[in-house]
Design a protein around this motif. Structure first.
Motif, PDB file in Angstrom:
ATOM      1  N   ALA A 120      54.190  70.187  54.551  1.00 48.73           N
ATOM      2  CA  ALA A 120      53.428  70.371  53.315  1.00 48.73           C
ATOM      3  C   ALA A 120      54.254  71.013  52.205  1.00 48.73           C
ATOM      4  O   ALA A 120      54.011  70.772  51.025  1.00 48.73           O
ATOM      5  N   VAL A 121      55.244  71.848  52.581  1.00 46.64           N
ATOM      6  CA  VAL A 121      56.051  72.537  51.559  1.00 46.64           C
ATOM      7  C   VAL A 121      57.457  71.941  51.418  1.00 46.64           C
ATOM      8  O   VAL A 121      58.314  72.511  50.748  1.00 46.64           O
ATOM      9  N   GLY A 122      57.685  70.791  52.079  1.00 45.63           N
ATOM     10  CA  GLY A 122      58.958  70.107  51.903  1.00 45.63           C
ATOM     11  C   GLY A 122      60.102  70.608  52.752  1.00 45.63           C
ATOM     12  O   GLY A 122      61.273  70.409  52.408  1.00 45.63           O
ATOM     13  N   GLU A 159      55.177  87.366  45.399  1.00 44.89           N
ATOM     14  CA  GLU A 159      55.912  86.329  44.664  1.00 44.89           C
ATOM     15  C   GLU A 159      56.349  85.173  45.574  1.00 44.89           C
ATOM     16  O   GLU A 159      57.536  84.822  45.639  1.00 44.89           O
ATOM     17  N   PRO A 160      55.413  84.555  46.283  1.00 50.37           N
ATOM     18  CA  PRO A 160      55.804  83.489  47.213  1.00 50.37           C
ATOM     19  C   PRO A 160      56.367  82.249  46.534  1.00 50.37           C
ATOM     20  O   PRO A 160      57.043  81.446  47.184  1.00 50.37           O
ATOM     21  N   THR A 161      56.094  82.067  45.241  1.00 48.12           N
ATOM     22  CA  THR A 161      56.566  80.860  44.556  1.00 48.12           C
ATOM     23  C   THR A 161      57.844  81.084  43.759  1.00 48.12           C
ATOM     24  O   THR A 161      58.307  80.180  43.061  1.00 48.12           O
ATOM     25  N   ALA A 162      58.425  82.273  43.851  1.00 44.44           N
ATOM     26  CA  ALA A 162      59.685  82.538  43.150  1.00 44.44           C
ATOM     27  C   ALA A 162      60.785  81.625  43.692  1.00 44.44           C
ATOM     28  O   ALA A 162      60.798  81.278  44.871  1.00 44.44           O
ATOM     29  N   ASP A 165      60.777  75.081  42.539  1.00 45.64           N
ATOM     30  CA  ASP A 165      60.497  74.175  41.428  1.00 45.64           C
ATOM     31  C   ASP A 165      58.994  74.053  41.257  1.00 45.64           C
ATOM     32  O   ASP A 165      58.196  74.427  42.132  1.00 45.64           O
ATOM     33  N   GLY A 166      58.575  73.521  40.117  1.00 43.57           N
ATOM     34  CA  GLY A 166      57.169  73.461  39.786  1.00 43.57           C
ATOM     35  C   GLY A 166      56.317  72.722  40.794  1.00 43.57           C
ATOM     36  O   GLY A 166      55.223  73.174  41.155  1.00 43.57           O
ATOM     37  N   GLU A 167      56.798  71.572  41.274  1.00 47.39           N
ATOM     38  CA  GLU A 167      56.022  70.782  42.224  1.00 47.39           C
ATOM     39  C   GLU A 167      55.817  71.524  43.541  1.00 47.39           C
ATOM     40  O   GLU A 167      54.702  71.564  44.090  1.00 47.39           O
ATOM     41  N   THR A 168      56.886  72.149  44.051  1.00 53.91           N
ATOM     42  CA  THR A 168      56.773  72.884  45.308  1.00 53.91           C
ATOM     43  C   THR A 168      55.885  74.103  45.136  1.00 53.91           C
ATOM     44  O   THR A 168      55.079  74.427  46.022  1.00 53.91           O
ATOM     45  N   ALA A 169      56.003  74.788  44.004  1.00 50.88           N
ATOM     46  CA  ALA A 169      55.153  75.953  43.733  1.00 50.88           C
ATOM     47  C   ALA A 169      53.682  75.552  43.733  1.00 50.88           C
ATOM     48  O   ALA A 169      52.829  76.284  44.250  1.00 50.88           O
ATOM     49  N   ARG A 170      53.380  74.392  43.178  1.00 54.80           N
ATOM     50  CA  ARG A 170      51.995  73.929  43.166  1.00 54.80           C
ATOM     51  C   ARG A 170      51.503  73.612  44.573  1.00 54.80           C
ATOM     52  O   ARG A 170      50.327  73.830  44.903  1.00 54.80           O
ATOM     53  N   LYS A 171      52.381  73.093  45.422  1.00 53.07           N
ATOM     54  CA  LYS A 171      52.000  72.823  46.812  1.00 53.07           C
ATOM     55  C   LYS A 171      51.658  74.122  47.534  1.00 53.07           C
ATOM     56  O   LYS A 171      50.666  74.190  48.275  1.00 53.07           O
ATOM     57  N   LEU A 172      52.477  75.162  47.317  1.00 53.43           N
ATOM     58  CA  LEU A 172      52.178  76.453  47.920  1.00 53.43           C
ATOM     59  C   LEU A 172      50.861  76.999  47.378  1.00 53.43           C
ATOM     60  O   LEU A 172      50.045  77.549  48.128  1.00 53.43           O
ATOM     61  N   GLY A 173      50.671  76.839  46.063  1.00 53.18           N
ATOM     62  CA  GLY A 173      49.434  77.310  45.453  1.00 53.18           C
ATOM     63  C   GLY A 173      48.203  76.672  46.078  1.00 53.18           C
ATOM     64  O   GLY A 173      47.185  77.340  46.309  1.00 53.18           O
ATOM     65  N   ALA A 174      48.288  75.372  46.372  1.00 55.35           N
ATOM     66  CA  ALA A 174      47.159  74.670  46.986  1.00 55.35           C
ATOM     67  C   ALA A 174      46.870  75.212  48.382  1.00 55.35           C
ATOM     68  O   ALA A 174      45.701  75.368  48.773  1.00 55.35           O
TER      69      ALA A 174
END
Length: 213
Positions: A120-122, A159-162, A165-174
């Motif tokens: 899911a997070v690549g 800061e898990p999305t630090a 990239d934007g796409e991966t950060a959005r996947k983590l957010g979901a």
């Protein structure tokens, strides 16, 4: 229902008071922590994750105060700090199995969950690669994934999305929003504007206080 609560909690380092008489409740759902760098957001997360103890005041989980409830809390805790020393000689999959063992999880179930989260997070193509070869972003994703193992009821994320990239950060957010449907999730993030609509509360940490943003 507020599963997690702080009552008059204070924490200082030397003469610097980072948190001063903080009383809060954290219900099931997503709580975002915002505020300037160095204000105490990471300190608050460390206290919630039992990585540190408050100087004064009480923290309670599901109605039971720490330290008596520490073992109960840690059994259902997922914690992803900003900085962590990862075992360079292990593969990501071996590290996940090690963390699952420390959490007392069934290793077969945890391995299957890890592979699904890694996909899911690549990270799916790199789970058998040694952590020594991982970039900063890959390490960040690995630390995040291990925190989700076992479907924890308390998830503390710094800061898990630090570094992502934007796409991966959005996947983590979901994934975070999905977990927050059943768990207490407390996190700091530079994506607070994007995640705020999904949060049950947004709190500002500044000047030793934690107040609604």
């Amino acid at each position: 229902m507020a599963l997690l609560s702080l009552d008059n909690v204070s924490k200082s380092y030397g003469r610097k008071a980072v948190l001063n008489g903080v009383s809060l409740t954290f219900p099931v759902g997503l709580t975002l922590l915002v505020g300037p760098s160095g204000a105490g957001k990471s300190t608050l997360l460390r206290l919630l994750a039992t990585a540190e103890r408050p100087d004064h005041g009480a923290i309670a989980w599901d109605g039971a105060a720490l330290p008596a409830a520490r073992a109960t809390l840690r059994a259902t805790l997922g914690y992803a700090p900003q900085a962590v020393d990862l075992p360079e000689d292990l593969t990501a999959r071996e590290f996940a199995r090690h963390m699952a063992s420390l959490k007392g999880l069934d290793l077969g179930t945890a391995d299957a969950q890890f592979l699904g989260l890694a996909d899911a997070v690549g990270l799916h193509a790199d789970v058998n690669g040694r952590i020594a070869s991982y970039s900063g972003g890959m390490r960040r994703r690995l630390v995040f994934v291990q925190a989700l193992l076992g479907q924890p009821q308390l998830l503390a994320l710094d800061e898990p999305t630090a570094e992502l990239d934007g796409e991966t950060a959005r996947k983590l957010g979901a994934l975070i929003v999905d977990r927050a449907r059943e768990a207490v999730v407390v996190m700091t993030t530079h994506l607070s504007d994007e995640l705020a609509p999904h949060a049950v509360q947004v709190l500002r940490v500044d000047g030793g206080q934690v107040l609604p943003a």
